[in-house]
Design an enzyme around this catalytic site. Structure first.
Site, PDB file in Angstrom:
ATOM      1  N   SER A 211      -2.065  -8.308   3.398  1.00 13.19           N
ATOM      2  CA  SER A 211      -2.472  -8.083   4.796  1.00 13.19           C
ATOM      3  C   SER A 211      -2.653  -9.417   5.517  1.00 13.19           C
ATOM      4  CB  SER A 211      -3.783  -7.300   4.852  1.00 13.19           C
ATOM      5  OG  SER A 211      -3.616  -6.088   4.157  1.00 13.19           O
ATOM      6  N   ARG A 212      -3.025 -10.467   4.769  1.00 12.22           N
ATOM      7  CA  ARG A 212      -3.271 -11.766   5.407  1.00 12.22           C
ATOM      8  C   ARG A 212      -1.974 -12.516   5.714  1.00 12.22           C
ATOM      9  NH1 ARG A 212      -8.090 -11.717   1.830  1.00 12.22           N
ATOM     10  NH2 ARG A 212      -9.934 -11.841   3.136  1.00 12.22           N
TER      11      ARG A 212
ATOM     12  N   GLN B 143      -8.919  -8.570  -9.637  1.00  8.51           N
ATOM     13  CA  GLN B 143      -9.631  -7.405  -9.086  1.00  8.51           C
ATOM     14  C   GLN B 143      -9.345  -6.161  -9.929  1.00  8.51           C
ATOM     15  OE1 GLN B 143     -10.148  -6.284  -4.796  1.00  8.51           O
ATOM     16  NE2 GLN B 143      -8.342  -5.037  -5.193  1.00  8.51           N
TER      17      GLN B 143
ATOM     18  N   LYS C  56      -0.946  -7.551  -7.435  1.00 10.82           N
ATOM     19  CA  LYS C  56      -1.140  -8.807  -6.702  1.00 10.82           C
ATOM     20  C   LYS C  56      -2.573  -9.313  -6.859  1.00 10.82           C
ATOM     21  CE  LYS C  56      -1.632 -11.028  -2.630  1.00 10.82           C
ATOM     22  NZ  LYS C  56      -2.986 -10.675  -2.312  1.00 10.82           N
TER      23      LYS C  56
ATOM     24  N   HIS D 203       0.842  -1.205   0.000  1.00 11.49           N
ATOM     25  CA  HIS D 203       0.000   0.000   0.000  1.00 11.49           C
ATOM     26  C   HIS D 203       0.877   1.255   0.000  1.00 11.49           C
ATOM     27  CE1 HIS D 203      -2.667  -2.998   2.138  1.00 11.49           C
ATOM     28  NE2 HIS D 203      -3.456  -2.595   1.158  1.00 11.49           N
TER      29      HIS D 203
END
Ligand code: PAF
Length: 294
Positions: free
Chosen positions: A186-187, A153, A149, A37
């Site tokens: 984030s995961r 999307q 990534k 990010h």
């Protein structure tokens, strides 16, 4: 840096920007911000006079058995990262503000949502497309920055922007990786040390696929077998969590995400791997020049 929490305050701020006429760069996020990010904010900062980051864990894009409640939330860390990178505005709305009672509209990008993630997570892209449409209508950015990534999307959002005539340029930015190649996510914070080592197999498999293409492989079954072998020879070892397995590994057309048999032009190698209860995604884009196609 200004923190805006309501739609009304965002609309007021946005009307003021109309008078200034500056280009707004926008990074939509679900928080738990990391260096991936950060790189999007830095890119927006270089290209745009004003930078907006939104942080909203969107319930609509999680399936009933997925990790919506458990999804990492760290608004203090997120706000300090945004401050360090000189974001101008952070939009931090509440779920009830974006989805009031009797909310009943959704956006579906039919074809691009069908395969891969869409097949495994049937309501996911509708949730993404709906929230992103709402956010783009509110922020009205000149440029929207998304990471490679989540390549499917990116394609879904680029298509909805085109189909719905939203006035923003969607910019694809490189995947940011740890030094060993693991794509930041984030995961990743859910991974134990040994799981993290196994998680790296996904990038190694995709890289092996890319190397096979560089050496002249032009049929996807062969490339897909090469990629799967990298993972399966480790996951078949004794002591591996039986839930760990390849979800998919495939060679696709980079624009349509349809599987291809003969490799030519712009191809994307897509992969999803389960390590225990954690699902990891990654992809590599490979450009095959005309004269390289046998
Ligand atoms: O990639 C994400 O973080 C989310 O899917 C997005 C684009 C912010 C929509 O909720």
């Amino acid at each position: 840096m200004r923190i805006i929490r309501t739609i009304q305050a965002l609309r007021t701020w946005r009307r003021e920007q109309d008078r200034r006429g500056d280009v707004i760069g926008y990074i939509p996020t679900m928080g738990a911000l990391h260096d991936g990010h950060r790189s999007l904010i830095q890119r927006a900062r270089k290209q745009c006079a004003t930078v907006v980051v939104s942080i909203f864990v969107n319930p609509l894009q999680f399936g009933p058995t997925e990790d919506y409640r458990r999804y990492p939330r760290d608004s203090t860390g997120d706000l300090s990262l945004c401050r360090e990178e000189h974001a101008d505005v952070v939009f931090l709305p509440q779920s009830a503000g974006l989805y009031p009672p009797r909310f009943q509209t959704s956006v579906t990008v039919h074809e691009l949502s069908r395969r891969w993630e869409g097949e495994r997570r049937p309501t996911h892209f509708q949730g993404v497309a709906t929230i992103v449409t709402k956010l783009l209508n509110l922020v009205r950015p000149g440029r929207t920055f998304l990471g490679q990534k989540d390549y499917q999307q990116f394609l879904v959002i680029r298509q909805l922007v085109k189909d719905l005539e939203l006035d923003t340029r969607v910019i694809l930015c490189p995947t940011i990786r740890d030094a060993d190649g693991l794509a930041l996510s984030s995961r990743n914070r859910y991974l134990s040390q040994s799981q993290r080592r196994r998680a790296l197999l996904l990038y190694q498999a995709l890289s092996a696929g890319k190397a096979a293409i560089a050496k002249g492989a032009r049929r996807s079954p062969m490339v897909e077998r090469t990629m799967a072998m990298v993972i399966n020879r480790v996951l078949s070892l004794e002591g591996t969590d039986p839930r760990s397995r390849i979800d998919y590994l495939a060679c696709c057309d980079a624009e349509t995400l349809e599987p291809v048999t003969r490799l030519q032009g712009k191809v994307v190698l897509v992969g999803a791997l389960r390590i225990g209860s954690i699902r990891l995604l990654d992809n590599l884009i490979v450009q095959i020049r005309q004269d390289e196609t046998s």
